[in-house]
Design an enzyme around this catalytic site. Structure first.
Site: not given
Length: 298
Positions: A111, A152-154
């Protein structure tokens, strides 16, 4: 007779006040469900009466011109509309007072958001396919979820535009909750700007896989400093201590139930913004029985 009645009434009133005071400190347990087919159904998860919020994980593909896609591991195949059966489970949970959210993102690279315009488009997709909008191809059927969780991690930024558009779409209708699960180092690399908008209801701080701020009996100050920084710097309603539900659920950061109850919870409950505990994830919670050990203390 009248004196006895007054005394009894006073004690009863005092008891009610103490009970209300106790309840204001009570939190709830948030669980992530969807990433292991061995964790049971969503209906059985909510029927356990352990959880106040269930995050369905994950919508792991979106942005960069791609059609958003959910991935519920071994539970169902969204490509064949097989996940629409989850709709009844969602309603079963909601009928029991459990909020059911869709978690977007996760620890994958599928994503990204390339612009504010694309972020608004993703928000409209989420609204029409999972929330109060309309679509002929709703991946989880016609049930209306309670909101969106940002794990959200990226990816690129533009999450302010995504959160803002979701908030705009929900005005005048059913409440849409916005939650986030940032890493405990402050500020979060991906979500800080979005969190500063004040649009988020709950923040589940991930105090695991993050040595500088996760809890340690040797040096609890680093955790306490991080918790105080988050709760004083981000305009959200409630904050949750995010933990792995077992030692196998994360690389580091597991806190034993007894330590959580005796050392961590007495501290975090001192905050008026304390909301409870978030656990990753349902499968590991089943194996370890963690929520059963802590739920009366949360």
């Amino acid at each position: 007779m009248g004196t006895k009645f007054s005394a009894k009434s006073a004690f009863l009133f005092l008891g009610i006040l103490l009970n209300l005071a106790f309840k204001t400190k009570a939190g709830s347990i948030v669980i992530y469900w969807g990433q292991d087919g061995r964790e049971g159904t969503l209906t059985s998860t909510c029927a356990s009466r352990k959880y106040g919020v269930v995050n369905i994980a994950f919508l792991s593909i979106f942005g960069n011109g791609r059609k958003p896609q959910i991935n519920l591991a071994g539970h169902c195949d969204p490509a064949s509309n097989g996940c629409q059966k989850v709709s009844n489970d969602i309603r079963n949970c909601q009928n029991q007072g459990v909020k059911v959210m869709l978690s977007i993102g996760g620890g994958t690279s599928g994503y990204t958001l390339t612009s504010d315009a694309e972020a608004r488009g993703v928000a409209e997709y989420l609204w029409n396919n999972f929330l109060g909008g309309r679509s002929n191809s709703r991946p989880l059927g016609d049930a209306v979820l309670d909101g969106i969780d940002f794990d959200i991690e990226g990816g690129q930024l533009h999450y302010v535009a995504l959160a803002t558009r979701l908030s705009e779409l929900s005005r005048g209708g059913r409440k849409v909750y916005l939650t986030a699960a940032p890493q405990c180092p402050f500020p979060d690399e991906w979500l800080d700007d979005a969190l500063q908008t004040g649009l988020f209801d709950y923040v589940y701080i991930q105090f695991y896989n993050n040595g500088p701020c996760q809890y340690s009996t040797i040096n609890p100050k680093k955790f306490k400093d991080s918790w105080n920084r988050w709760t004083s710097s981000v305009p959200a309603q409630k904050f949750f201590v995010g933990l792995p539900a077992s030692q196998q659920a994360a690389g580091s950061g597991y806190v034993g139930a007894n330590i959580l109850k005796s050392q961590v919870l007495p501290f975090v409950k001192g905050s008026s913004k304390y909301g409870g505990v978030m656990l990753w994830n349902k499968y590991y919670d089943d194996r370890n029985g963690y929520s059963s050990q802590i739920r009366d203390s949360v």
